[in-house]
Design a protein around this motif. Structure first.
Motif, mmCIF file in Angstrom:
data_model
loop_
_atom_site.group_PDB
_atom_site.id
_atom_site.type_symbol
_atom_site.label_atom_id
_atom_site.label_comp_id
_atom_site.label_asym_id
_atom_site.label_seq_id
_atom_site.Cartn_x
_atom_site.Cartn_y
_atom_site.Cartn_z
ATOM 1 N N MET A 231 6.769 11.510 19.382
ATOM 2 C CA MET A 231 6.405 11.993 18.052
ATOM 3 C C MET A 231 5.930 10.802 17.197
ATOM 4 N N LEU A 232 4.715 10.930 16.635
ATOM 5 C CA LEU A 232 4.178 9.874 15.794
ATOM 6 C C LEU A 232 4.913 9.851 14.460
ATOM 7 N N SER A 233 5.120 8.657 13.934
ATOM 8 C CA SER A 233 5.810 8.501 12.652
ATOM 9 C C SER A 233 4.773 8.255 11.555
ATOM 10 N N PHE A 234 4.253 9.329 10.987
ATOM 11 C CA PHE A 234 3.289 9.202 9.904
ATOM 12 C C PHE A 234 4.030 8.898 8.603
ATOM 13 N N TRP A 235 3.471 7.995 7.798
ATOM 14 C CA TRP A 235 4.172 7.548 6.599
ATOM 15 C C TRP A 235 3.279 7.369 5.382
ATOM 16 N N VAL A 236 1.966 7.355 5.563
ATOM 17 C CA VAL A 236 1.085 6.982 4.453
ATOM 18 C C VAL A 236 1.093 8.029 3.344
ATOM 19 N N LEU A 237 0.989 9.303 3.679
ATOM 20 C CA LEU A 237 0.985 10.335 2.643
ATOM 21 C C LEU A 237 2.301 10.312 1.867
ATOM 22 N N LYS A 238 3.408 10.133 2.555
ATOM 23 C CA LYS A 238 4.711 10.034 1.883
ATOM 24 C C LYS A 238 4.719 8.838 0.928
ATOM 25 N N TYR A 239 4.190 7.717 1.389
ATOM 26 C CA TYR A 239 4.098 6.517 0.552
ATOM 27 C C TYR A 239 3.259 6.791 -0.696
ATOM 28 N N LEU A 240 2.142 7.477 -0.552
ATOM 29 C CA LEU A 240 1.268 7.760 -1.691
ATOM 30 C C LEU A 240 1.952 8.671 -2.709
ATOM 31 N N ARG A 241 2.682 9.639 -2.213
ATOM 32 C CA ARG A 241 3.423 10.512 -3.131
ATOM 33 C C ARG A 241 4.482 9.735 -3.893
ATOM 34 N N GLU A 242 5.102 8.771 -3.237
ATOM 35 C CA GLU A 242 6.109 7.944 -3.899
ATOM 36 C C GLU A 242 5.470 7.053 -4.962
ATOM 37 N N ILE A 243 4.246 6.605 -4.717
ATOM 38 C CA ILE A 243 3.523 5.800 -5.711
ATOM 39 C C ILE A 243 3.349 6.592 -6.997
ATOM 40 N N ILE A 244 2.969 7.868 -6.873
ATOM 41 C CA ILE A 244 2.782 8.709 -8.053
ATOM 42 C C ILE A 244 4.098 8.835 -8.827
ATOM 43 N N GLU A 245 5.184 9.020 -8.099
ATOM 44 C CA GLU A 245 6.488 9.178 -8.741
ATOM 45 C C GLU A 245 6.930 7.896 -9.448
ATOM 46 N N LYS A 246 6.660 6.758 -8.844
ATOM 47 C CA LYS A 246 7.132 5.484 -9.381
ATOM 48 C C LYS A 246 6.234 4.938 -10.488
ATOM 49 N N LYS A 247 4.923 5.080 -10.314
ATOM 50 C CA LYS A 247 3.982 4.407 -11.206
ATOM 51 C C LYS A 247 3.170 5.347 -12.087
ATOM 52 N N ASN A 248 3.321 6.638 -11.899
ATOM 53 C CA ASN A 248 2.532 7.644 -12.616
ATOM 54 C C ASN A 248 1.154 7.825 -11.998
ATOM 55 N N ALA A 249 0.506 6.724 -11.625
ATOM 56 C CA ALA A 249 -0.805 6.810 -10.981
ATOM 57 C C ALA A 249 -1.007 5.607 -10.070
ATOM 58 N N GLY A 250 -1.815 5.784 -9.047
ATOM 59 C CA GLY A 250 -2.059 4.733 -8.072
ATOM 60 C C GLY A 250 -3.486 4.217 -8.111
ATOM 61 N N TYR A 251 -3.689 3.116 -7.406
ATOM 62 C CA TYR A 251 -4.925 2.340 -7.508
ATOM 63 C C TYR A 251 -5.406 1.975 -6.114
ATOM 64 N N PHE A 252 -6.584 2.473 -5.758
ATOM 65 C CA PHE A 252 -7.214 2.149 -4.479
ATOM 66 C C PHE A 252 -8.403 1.224 -4.717
ATOM 67 N N VAL A 253 -8.539 0.207 -3.880
ATOM 68 C CA VAL A 253 -9.758 -0.605 -3.865
ATOM 69 C C VAL A 253 -10.532 -0.235 -2.610
ATOM 70 N N LEU A 254 -11.800 0.115 -2.801
ATOM 71 C CA LEU A 254 -12.657 0.546 -1.700
ATOM 72 C C LEU A 254 -13.511 -0.611 -1.210
#
Length: 249
Positions: free
Chosen positions: A1-24
C-alpha cells in the motif's frame, strides 16, 4: 500500500496558515545546474510547495526534478501540460481535467494516457478541476488546448463548473488566468467560487504583486501560485514578500 501524504499536508497548511503558497517552476526556464539552489531559496523564502510544469512543449523533467529534490524538504508537485510531463522524482501530480473547455483530449484523453505511468511512478494523484479564466490576453494554454477561457465577468458560469468538479470527486479546484496573463483572476470570481465549494481552491496566473496575492487570499483562495517571480532580480526577497502577504491573508 502506497503512503500518500501530499494532499493531507496541503490540508494541514490551510488549517495552520489560513492559506498556502506555491512557487511554479517552468522546466524550460530552469537550468539544471541551478535547480538545487533554486529549490533551497524557495523553501527558505517560506513557500509551502514547489510546482513544476506549466510548459506545453515536450521537455525532459527527470534531471530537473531530481536536482530540485536534492535540496528541499518541500513536496514537489507536477503541474503537467500533457501526459508526457511526468517523472518518478516528484512527490505528487495535480491530476487535472480542463473542465472549463470542451476539448475531450484535455477533459479525459491525456488523463487516460497518463494514468498507467502515474501508477508506475508511484506519484500521488491529486484530482483537480482546472478552470481557465480570461486574463486579458490570449495565453499559451488557451492556444495549445484549443479551448476558450470563461469571461471575467461571469462568476455565475465559473461557479457551477467548480461545483461540478467537487461532485465528480475532485479534491481541488484551480482557477487559472494563464501564464503571462495581463490580469489575475478577479477576486469577485474567487469569492463566488469559494462559496460554492467545500474543497481547496488554488488561484494562479497574472499575480505580479504581494498586494494582489493578499486580496485573492482575502477573497477565498486557499493556495496562491506565483510563477514568473524567479526571473526577477532579487527573487528571494520578493518570494518572502509574497509569503508574508499570503500567510497573513
Amino acid at each position: 500500500m502506497l503512503s500518500f501524504w501530499v494532499l493531507k499536508y496541503l490540508r494541514e497548511i490551510i488549517e495552520k496558515k489560513n492559506a498556502g503558497y506555491f512557487v511554479l517552476i517552468d522546466p524550460e526556464e530552469c537550468k539544471i545546474e541551478k535547480c538545487s539552489k533554486i529549490s533551497r531559496e524557495i523553501e527558505n523564502a517560506g513557500a509551502d510547495a514547489i510546482l513544476v510544469g506549466g510548459s506545453l512543449l515536450t521537455c525532459d523533467l527527470h534531471p530537473i526534478v531530481e536536482s530540485l529534490k536534492k535540496e528541499t524538504t518541500l513536496p514537489i508537485i507536477l503541474f503537467p501540460g500533457d501526459s508526457t510531463h511526468l517523472t518518478p522524482h516528484a512527490d505528487a501530480i495535480l491530476f487535472m481535467s480542463l473542465i472549463s473547455g470542451r476539448n475531450p483530449n484535455y477533459l479525459i484523453g491525456e488523463q487516460v494516457k497518463a494514468a498507467p505511468l502515474i501508477r508506475r511512478y508511484s506519484l500521488e494523484p491529486i484530482p483537480t478541476g482546472y478552470i481557465l479564466i480570461d486574463g486579458g490576453n490570449r495565453t499559451a494554454v488557451e492556444f495549445m488546448s484549443g479551448t476558450f477561457p470563461i469571461p471575467r465577468d461571469k462568476p455565475d458560469i465559473v461557479g457551477p463548473h467548480a461545483l461540478a468538479a467537487e461532485y465528480l470527486g475532485m479534491k481541488m479546484v484551480y482557477l487559472e488566468a494563464g501564464s503571462g496573463a495581463d490580469l489575475p483572476v478577479p477576486k469577485q470570481i474567487v469569492s463566488y467560487v469559494k462559496k460554492q465549494i467545500n474543497i481547496p481552491l488554488i488561484v494562479g496566473g497574472g499575480i505580479r504583486t504581494p498586494e494582489i496575492a493578499h486580496k485573492l487570499v482575502n477573497a477565498g483562495a486557499d493556495f496562491v501560485v506565483i510563477g514568473n517571480i524567479l526571473e526577477e532580480c532579487g527573487s528571494t526577497e520578493k518570494m518572502k514578500e509574497f509569503a508574508n502577504a499570503i500567510q497573513k491573508g
